[in-house]
Write a protein that holds these residues in place. Structure first.
Motif, PDB file in Angstrom:
ATOM      1  N   TRP A   1      -3.577   8.795  -3.090  1.00 41.48           N
ATOM      2  CA  TRP A   1      -3.646  10.229  -2.815  1.00 41.48           C
ATOM      3  C   TRP A   1      -3.163  10.530  -1.402  1.00 41.48           C
ATOM      4  CZ3 TRP A   1      -5.378  13.672  -6.550  1.00 41.48           C
ATOM      5  CH2 TRP A   1      -5.978  13.093  -7.673  1.00 41.48           C
ATOM      6  N   GLY A   2      -2.526  11.678  -1.252  1.00 40.18           N
ATOM      7  CA  GLY A   2      -2.217  12.158   0.075  1.00 40.18           C
ATOM      8  C   GLY A   2      -3.434  12.825   0.698  1.00 40.18           C
ATOM      9  N   GLN A   3      -3.234  13.341   1.897  1.00 39.11           N
ATOM     10  CA  GLN A   3      -4.340  13.956   2.627  1.00 39.11           C
ATOM     11  C   GLN A   3      -4.560  15.406   2.217  1.00 39.11           C
ATOM     12  OE1 GLN A   3      -1.302  13.804   3.779  1.00 39.11           O
ATOM     13  NE2 GLN A   3      -0.931  15.849   4.629  1.00 39.11           N
TER      14      GLN A   3
ATOM     15  N   GLN B   1       0.838  -1.185   0.000  1.00 37.07           N
ATOM     16  CA  GLN B   1       0.000   0.000   0.000  1.00 37.07           C
ATOM     17  C   GLN B   1       0.875   1.237   0.000  1.00 37.07           C
ATOM     18  OE1 GLN B   1      -3.203  -0.015  -0.314  1.00 37.07           O
ATOM     19  NE2 GLN B   1      -3.650   2.156  -0.034  1.00 37.07           N
ATOM     20  N   LEU B   2       0.557   2.170  -0.895  1.00 35.18           N
ATOM     21  CA  LEU B   2       1.339   3.396  -1.014  1.00 35.18           C
ATOM     22  C   LEU B   2       0.819   4.415  -0.010  1.00 35.18           C
ATOM     23  CD1 LEU B   2       3.598   4.058  -3.001  1.00 35.18           C
ATOM     24  CD2 LEU B   2       1.918   5.216  -4.410  1.00 35.18           C
ATOM     25  N   HIS B   3       1.752   5.143   0.598  1.00 26.45           N
ATOM     26  CA  HIS B   3       1.394   6.176   1.570  1.00 26.45           C
ATOM     27  C   HIS B   3       2.043   7.484   1.149  1.00 26.45           C
ATOM     28  CE1 HIS B   3      -0.135   7.670   5.294  1.00 26.45           C
ATOM     29  NE2 HIS B   3       1.045   7.929   5.796  1.00 26.45           N
ATOM     30  N   LEU B   4       1.241   8.543   1.036  1.00 26.82           N
ATOM     31  CA  LEU B   4       1.730   9.837   0.583  1.00 26.82           C
ATOM     32  C   LEU B   4       1.384  10.902   1.624  1.00 26.82           C
ATOM     33  CD1 LEU B   4       0.502   8.101  -1.993  1.00 26.82           C
ATOM     34  CD2 LEU B   4       1.132  10.141  -3.247  1.00 26.82           C
ATOM     35  N   VAL B   5       2.344  11.727   1.956  1.00 29.93           N
ATOM     36  CA  VAL B   5       2.128  12.781   2.947  1.00 29.93           C
ATOM     37  C   VAL B   5       2.657  14.097   2.409  1.00 29.93           C
ATOM     38  CG1 VAL B   5       2.587  13.569   5.283  1.00 29.93           C
ATOM     39  CG2 VAL B   5       2.309  11.116   4.833  1.00 29.93           C
TER      40      VAL B   5
ATOM     41  N   VAL C   1      -6.708  23.254  -1.873  1.00 31.56           N
ATOM     42  CA  VAL C   1      -6.010  22.155  -1.216  1.00 31.56           C
ATOM     43  C   VAL C   1      -5.218  21.431  -2.298  1.00 31.56           C
ATOM     44  CG1 VAL C   1      -6.205  20.028   0.097  1.00 31.56           C
ATOM     45  CG2 VAL C   1      -7.794  21.915   0.541  1.00 31.56           C
ATOM     46  N   TYR C   2      -3.949  21.242  -2.054  1.00 28.55           N
ATOM     47  CA  TYR C   2      -3.056  20.606  -3.024  1.00 28.55           C
ATOM     48  C   TYR C   2      -2.784  19.166  -2.586  1.00 28.55           C
ATOM     49  CZ  TYR C   2      -2.225  24.961  -5.462  1.00 28.55           C
ATOM     50  OH  TYR C   2      -2.391  26.097  -6.211  1.00 28.55           O
ATOM     51  N   TYR C   3      -2.901  18.250  -3.545  1.00 29.05           N
ATOM     52  CA  TYR C   3      -2.715  16.836  -3.298  1.00 29.05           C
ATOM     53  C   TYR C   3      -1.604  16.284  -4.196  1.00 29.05           C
ATOM     54  CZ  TYR C   3      -7.465  17.180  -1.370  1.00 29.05           C
ATOM     55  OH  TYR C   3      -8.579  17.531  -0.657  1.00 29.05           O
ATOM     56  N   CYS C   4      -0.781  15.417  -3.645  1.00 26.02           N
ATOM     57  CA  CYS C   4       0.081  14.625  -4.504  1.00 26.02           C
ATOM     58  C   CYS C   4      -0.586  13.266  -4.710  1.00 26.02           C
ATOM     59  CB  CYS C   4       1.486  14.469  -3.921  1.00 26.02           C
ATOM     60  SG  CYS C   4       1.581  13.556  -2.373  1.00 26.02           S
ATOM     61  N   ALA C   5      -0.251  12.632  -5.812  1.00 23.38           N
ATOM     62  CA  ALA C   5      -0.934  11.395  -6.160  1.00 23.38           C
ATOM     63  C   ALA C   5      -0.058  10.541  -7.065  1.00 23.38           C
ATOM     64  CB  ALA C   5      -2.257  11.702  -6.862  1.00 23.38           C
TER      65      ALA C   5
ATOM     66  N   LEU D   1       5.927  22.922  -1.953  1.00 25.36           N
ATOM     67  CA  LEU D   1       5.232  21.787  -1.370  1.00 25.36           C
ATOM     68  C   LEU D   1       6.101  20.540  -1.497  1.00 25.36           C
ATOM     69  CD1 LEU D   1       1.635  22.298  -2.796  1.00 25.36           C
ATOM     70  CD2 LEU D   1       2.706  23.349  -0.788  1.00 25.36           C
ATOM     71  N   SER D   2       5.992  19.674  -0.504  1.00 27.66           N
ATOM     72  CA  SER D   2       6.710  18.405  -0.524  1.00 27.66           C
ATOM     73  C   SER D   2       5.715  17.270  -0.340  1.00 27.66           C
ATOM     74  CB  SER D   2       7.740  18.348   0.605  1.00 27.66           C
ATOM     75  OG  SER D   2       8.684  19.387   0.490  1.00 27.66           O
ATOM     76  N   CYS D   3       6.083  16.124  -0.863  1.00 25.57           N
ATOM     77  CA  CYS D   3       5.256  14.924  -0.717  1.00 25.57           C
ATOM     78  C   CYS D   3       6.201  13.750  -0.499  1.00 25.57           C
ATOM     79  CB  CYS D   3       4.406  14.715  -1.960  1.00 25.57           C
ATOM     80  SG  CYS D   3       3.503  13.144  -1.998  1.00 25.57           S
ATOM     81  N   ILE D   4       6.151  13.182   0.681  1.00 28.95           N
ATOM     82  CA  ILE D   4       6.993  12.027   0.997  1.00 28.95           C
ATOM     83  C   ILE D   4       6.186  10.768   0.718  1.00 28.95           C
ATOM     84  CG2 ILE D   4       8.247  10.810   2.798  1.00 28.95           C
ATOM     85  CD1 ILE D   4       8.791  13.484   4.114  1.00 28.95           C
ATOM     86  N   VAL D   5       6.810   9.853   0.001  1.00 29.74           N
ATOM     87  CA  VAL D   5       6.125   8.637  -0.449  1.00 29.74           C
ATOM     88  C   VAL D   5       6.776   7.414   0.177  1.00 29.74           C
ATOM     89  CG1 VAL D   5       5.484   7.269  -2.469  1.00 29.74           C
ATOM     90  CG2 VAL D   5       5.573   9.772  -2.621  1.00 29.74           C
TER      91      VAL D   5
END
Length: 126
Positions: free
Chosen positions: A116-118, A1-5, A94-98, A20-24
């Motif tokens: 998708w992140g939160q 399962q992928l987790h994005l923050v 609201v900005y999302y990484c995906a 913006l950053s997105c840690i995967v």
């Protein structure tokens, strides 16, 4: 399962910049096409930018952010970035990484993205 923050959002004034950053985590980041999307109040989620899993591969931006936003990735840190300059009130969302269900699929359609992140709020005041 992928987790994005995601992180890095905030309240800024028009003309300011944000990154913006997105840690995967959860699978090999290098294999993943990654995208940024945003959703403003009362509007549908829209594409912002996408970057291929291939180094030097495809990068795509929405027309509304071309020349102002830059997407990049650090595969050693499993992190996706969105550098935003000359922000406008219309960028408030609201900005999302995906990441897409098919890891290497390069796509700009939100329907192709499964993980998708939160989200992180970006508010640009005039």
């Amino acid at each position: 399962q992928l987790h994005l923050v995601e992180s890095g959002g905030g309240l800024v004034q028009a003309g300011d910049s944000l990154r913006l950053s997105c840690i995967v985590s959860g699978r090999t980041f290098n294999d993943l096409t990654m995208g940024w999307f945003r959703q403003a109040p009362g509007k549908e989620r829209e594409f912002v930018a996408a970057i291929s899993s291939i180094v030097g591969g495809d990068i795509r931006f929405a027309d509304s952010v071309k020349g102002r936003f830059t997407i990049s990735r650090d595969n050693t840190a499993n992190t996706l970035y969105l550098r935003m300059i000359t922000l406008e009130p219309e960028d408030t969302a609201v900005y999302y990484c995906a990441a897409p269900r098919t890891p290497g699929l390069f796509t700009t359609s939100p329907d192709d993205y499964y993980y998708w992140g939160q989200g992180t709020q970006v508010t640009v005041s005039s």
